[in-house]
Design a protein around this motif. Structure first.
Motif, short mmCIF file in Angstrom:
data_model
loop_
_atom_site.label_atom_id
_atom_site.label_comp_id
_atom_site.label_asym_id
_atom_site.label_seq_id
_atom_site.Cartn_x
_atom_site.Cartn_y
_atom_site.Cartn_z
N PRO A 434 0.83 -1.22 0.00
CA PRO A 434 0.00 0.00 0.00
C PRO A 434 0.86 1.26 0.00
N LEU A 435 1.96 1.23 0.75
CA LEU A 435 2.84 2.39 0.83
C LEU A 435 3.49 2.65 -0.53
N ARG A 436 3.89 1.57 -1.17
CA ARG A 436 4.52 1.69 -2.49
C ARG A 436 3.55 2.31 -3.49
N ALA A 437 2.31 1.81 -3.47
CA ALA A 437 1.29 2.32 -4.40
C ALA A 437 1.08 3.81 -4.16
N TRP A 438 1.05 4.17 -2.89
CA TRP A 438 0.81 5.55 -2.53
C TRP A 438 1.97 6.44 -2.99
N GLU A 439 3.19 5.93 -2.77
CA GLU A 439 4.37 6.75 -3.06
C GLU A 439 4.73 6.80 -4.54
N LYS A 440 4.05 5.97 -5.31
CA LYS A 440 4.34 5.97 -6.74
C LYS A 440 4.12 7.37 -7.33
N THR A 441 3.08 8.04 -6.87
CA THR A 441 2.76 9.35 -7.43
C THR A 441 2.90 10.47 -6.41
N ARG A 442 3.43 10.16 -5.24
CA ARG A 442 3.53 11.21 -4.22
C ARG A 442 4.86 11.08 -3.48
N ASP A 443 5.30 12.17 -2.84
CA ASP A 443 6.47 12.12 -1.98
C ASP A 443 6.03 12.29 -0.54
N LEU A 444 6.57 11.43 0.33
CA LEU A 444 6.24 11.54 1.75
C LEU A 444 6.96 12.78 2.31
N PRO A 445 6.22 13.70 2.92
CA PRO A 445 6.90 14.88 3.46
C PRO A 445 7.76 14.51 4.67
N GLU A 446 8.64 15.39 5.03
CA GLU A 446 9.50 15.16 6.19
C GLU A 446 8.65 15.08 7.45
N TRP A 447 8.98 14.15 8.33
CA TRP A 447 8.25 13.97 9.60
C TRP A 447 8.63 15.10 10.55
N ARG A 448 7.60 15.82 11.02
CA ARG A 448 7.89 16.92 11.94
C ARG A 448 7.03 16.78 13.19
N GLY A 449 6.71 15.52 13.53
CA GLY A 449 5.85 15.24 14.67
C GLY A 449 6.34 15.90 15.94
N GLY A 450 5.43 16.53 16.68
CA GLY A 450 5.77 17.16 17.95
C GLY A 450 6.16 18.61 17.82
N ALA A 451 6.42 19.08 16.59
CA ALA A 451 6.87 20.47 16.41
C ALA A 451 5.85 21.47 16.95
N PHE A 452 4.60 21.20 16.70
CA PHE A 452 3.55 22.12 17.15
C PHE A 452 3.46 22.16 18.68
N ARG A 453 3.58 20.97 19.27
CA ARG A 453 3.51 20.90 20.74
C ARG A 453 4.62 21.71 21.40
N SER A 454 5.85 21.57 20.87
CA SER A 454 6.94 22.31 21.52
C SER A 454 6.79 23.82 21.27
N TRP A 455 6.27 24.17 20.11
CA TRP A 455 6.01 25.58 19.81
C TRP A 455 5.00 26.15 20.80
N LEU A 456 3.93 25.38 21.02
CA LEU A 456 2.86 25.84 21.90
C LEU A 456 3.36 26.00 23.35
N LYS A 457 4.20 25.03 23.72
CA LYS A 457 4.73 25.06 25.08
C LYS A 457 5.50 26.36 25.32
N LYS A 458 6.35 26.68 24.34
CA LYS A 458 7.16 27.90 24.44
C LYS A 458 6.27 29.14 24.53
N HIS A 459 5.25 29.19 23.74
CA HIS A 459 4.42 30.39 23.69
C HIS A 459 3.43 30.50 24.82
N ASN A 460 3.19 29.41 25.50
CA ASN A 460 2.25 29.44 26.63
C ASN A 460 2.93 29.90 27.92
N SER A 461 4.25 29.69 27.99
CA SER A 461 4.92 29.99 29.25
C SER A 461 5.25 31.48 29.34
#
Lengths: 461, 204
Positions: A434-461
């Motif tokens: 399934p992953l191969r089929a999907w990636e045939k016509t698309r590129d997987l973007p870079e994983w940036r998991g958690g980026a929003f959480r750390s951003w929010l933490k900084k701005h909340n304090s």
């Protein structure tokens, strides 16, 4: 990855069909938009108003139906009721038999497709001829219409010319003008031989008992000039309260359907012909058809009954443009069909429960709808209905693991961090089909998991 | 089938009864959809002539113009409403074959037909026909050229007024241009089942 049925159909479509459908629908949409905005300061206000009028009718059908019946009867029109397709077909047959009639000419009726009238009448030795040019070509070719107002949007002139040659309508010539003239010559004889005209109705007016029919070709007019009996097969949702509402709805219908200020022929029929008029029906019948509509009315998708069958949502839909109308396996294709077709099946809903999923929910169908039907909302409600009823759903990956992770904060956080590993993997080489089929016509973007959480933490304090 | 009426009405009632309230009929000005930019302050005949051209029709205002158009198109055999014929006979006398009864067994003999219109709509270039005004529905439809005779005073301004004027005639038809299709590859072709040429002869 397993495809949805509609995707599978689209991938098998011939390139020329795909191009014809894409170009035809795109052009139709662009012309419509230009015309509406050239003519009116606030076209959206008109759509929304028309939607309110139709919603009012639908929510008051219990009073509108008997009231309309009464007006029609006062106009000398015979009114029949058909709860099913079979009942509607039988009404037609009874009327035909009582008149000793053998030949039907048909114009402007999608309901007759829905109830499969032609096959039924043929079985009873009655000829049933389509008179709209596109519908006539579809009938000759034993094909099906693929668009609500442009039935042969999927056919090229070359195919039509070959079809005409095969059917003895002249030597091969693919000039649209020649094709049209040949159909004109053939059909005008047929109209005059016809015993009964069968039409649908664009609108039925409760206040006056009038039926309104619009065509560009004049085929419904020819049917109603040549034959001696008129049967109009009408969905129970086609009612408008007053004549004056027509000024709004006709303006919207022409522009939305074919990008015209007004369709060429707009016919207002309130009974058999005048006694002084030599041509036209001496008797008129209206058959009110339910065939699943009351189920739609009882559902949480009743807004779809506002539809005036203009086809604007097909023209604008990215899925329709790629897949064509036949991909919907229904008389009513496109976004409107994705809602209406499964609902009209009643308890057989699962047969077409995949259609509401064939949408990106982009919202364009709602934006162009002349009666402002919230189609994306309705699609979502139908997806929920399919889920609740446990309809199997091919093409949807299993979501169990996801559900566990998303409901446990610790697991979620761990996954966000662990996900970074994916940035170092050659995902295109992973042996996961399934992953191969999907990636045939698309590129997987870079994983940036958690980026929003750390951003929010900084701005909340 | 016999009880389908009651069955359908019961299903409708059952579907609607649970609704806490029903959508009201909105109130609005009947002329809301009128194209004001186009109609405001215009002379109706002038506007009608302009708008009918956009849908491939045309307006003529004299018998001589009619004669010249017919000769130019080589349309020499036609039908004419007997009530209109006395006024036209002198102009269309020589060279033309004009019948005042329409024979449905010979529809292809007629290349033109002249019938009386019930009115016109300036906003959209529409000709209004009714059973009362039209001597034969087939005559106004089957020949290649249809000439509708309209009185100047019968030209209405817009569609909202035309809807209000529908009246009691069992069959009213608005003809906005000539019979047309774009079914084959989206290419516009005139004259599918009805007239390929639509003319309004406007008289005083």
């Amino acid at each position: 990855m397993a495809h949805q049925l509609i995707d599978t159909f689209a991938t098998r479509l011939r390139p020329e069909t795909k191009a014809a459908v894409y170009d035809g629908s795109k052009k139709g949409h662009e012309k419509r938009t230009k015309l509406l905005f050239d003519n009116y300061a606030k076209p959206d206000d008109l759509r929304k108003l028309a939607g309110k009028i139709k919603q009012h009718v639908i929510e008051n059908l219990d009073t509108y139906l008997p009231a309309t019946e009464e007006r029609l009867k006062e106009n000398g029109i015979n009114v029949h009721w058909a709860s099913t397709a079979e009942a509607a077909c039988n009404h037609v047959l009874e009327i035909m038999r009582a008149r000793g009639a053998k030949r039907v000419v048909k114009a402007k009726t999608m309901v007759s497709e829905e109830i499969e009238l032609e096959a039924f009448l043929n079985k009873h030795d009655i000829e049933c001829l389509e008179t709209d040019l596109g519908e006539f070509i579809v009938q000759l070719d034993h094909d099906k219409p693929s668009h609500i107002v442009k039935p042969i949007i999927h056919k090229s002139r070359r195919e039509i010319a070959e079809l005409f040659e095969k059917n003895g309508l002249g030597a091969y010539d693919d000039e649209p003008q020649v094709i049209t003239r040949r159909a004109r010559e053939f059909l005008r004889k047929k109209y005059l031989e016809g015993d009964v005209a069968i039409t649908g109705a664009n609108f039925v007016i409760a206040e006056s008992g009038r039926i309104v029919l619009v065509t560009n070709e004049g085929n419904s007019r020819f049917c109603l000039a040549a034959t001696s009996c008129h049967i109009a097969i009408v969905g129970i949702e086609k009612i408008l309260p007053r004549d004056r509402d027509l000024a709004l709805l006709l303006n919207l219908l022409g522009r939305s359907g074919t990008a015209q200020e007004l369709t060429v022929y707009t016919e207002f029929i309130s009974g058999a012909k005048a006694s002084t008029q030599p041509d036209g029906p001496q008797a008129m019948h209206v058959i009110f058809v339910d065939n699943g509509r009351t189920d739609v009315l009882a559902s949480d998708c009743k807004e779809i009954l506002r539809c005036i069958r203009c086809g604007a949502c097909l023209n604008v839909c990215p899925v329709y443009r790629q897949a064509s109308g036949h991909a919907y396996r229904s008389v009513y294709p496109g976004p409107v069909g994705a809602v209406l077709s499964p609902l009209l099946l009643g308890k057989n809903f699962p047969q077409k429960a995949d259609l509401p999923k064939a949408s990106s929910l982009c919202g364009a169908c709602n934006e162009v709808c002349p009666v402002d039907i919230p189609i994306p909302d309705l699609l979502l409600r139908l997806r929920a209905k399919a889920k609740q009823e446990g309809v199997p759903s091919p093409g949807t990956p299993p979501m169990g693991g996801w559900a566990v992770m998303a409901s446990q904060p610790a697991a979620w956080k761990a996954a966000l961090v662990a996900g970074k590993l994916i940035n170092f993997m050659p995902t295109k080489l992973l042996p996961v089909p399934p992953l191969r089929a999907w990636e045939k016509t698309r590129d997987l973007p870079e994983w940036r998991g958690g980026a929003f959480r750390s951003w929010l933490k900084k701005h909340n304090s | 089938m016999a009880n389908d009426r009651e069955l359908i009405l019961k299903r409708v009632k059952d579907a609607l009864d649970p609704l806490p309230e029903r959508a009201a009929l909105p109130d609005y000005a009947g002329d809301l959809a009128v194209m004001r930019k186009i109609t405001a302050g215009r002379d109706l005949l002038e506007l009608f002539s302009e708008r009918i051209k956009l849908v491939n029709g045309s307006v003529i205002t004299s018998k001589e113009q009619l004669r010249d158009r017919l000769i130019e198109g080589k349309w020499m055999h036609g039908y004419c409403d007997p009530a209109l014929w006395p006024a036209l006979a002198a102009t269309l006398g020589t060279g033309f074959t004009v019948e005042t009864e329409f024979d449905r067994t010979r529809i292809d003999d007629y290349s033109f037909a002249i019938t009386r219109a019930a009115g016109a709509v300036a906003e959209t270039g529409t000709i209004i026909l009714s059973d009362a005004s039209t001597t034969y529905r087939l005559a106004a439809l089957t020949p290649w050229v249809h000439i509708a005779v309209v009185s100047k005073s019968e030209i209405l301004s817009d569609l909202s007024i035309a809807v209000a004027a529908l009246g009691k005639d069992p069959n009213v038809i608005w003809c906005t241009g000539s019979s047309s299709t774009a079914d084959v590859e989206g290419i516009l072709i005139r004259g599918v089942h009805g007239p390929g040429v639509q003319i309004a002869l406007v008289i005083d």
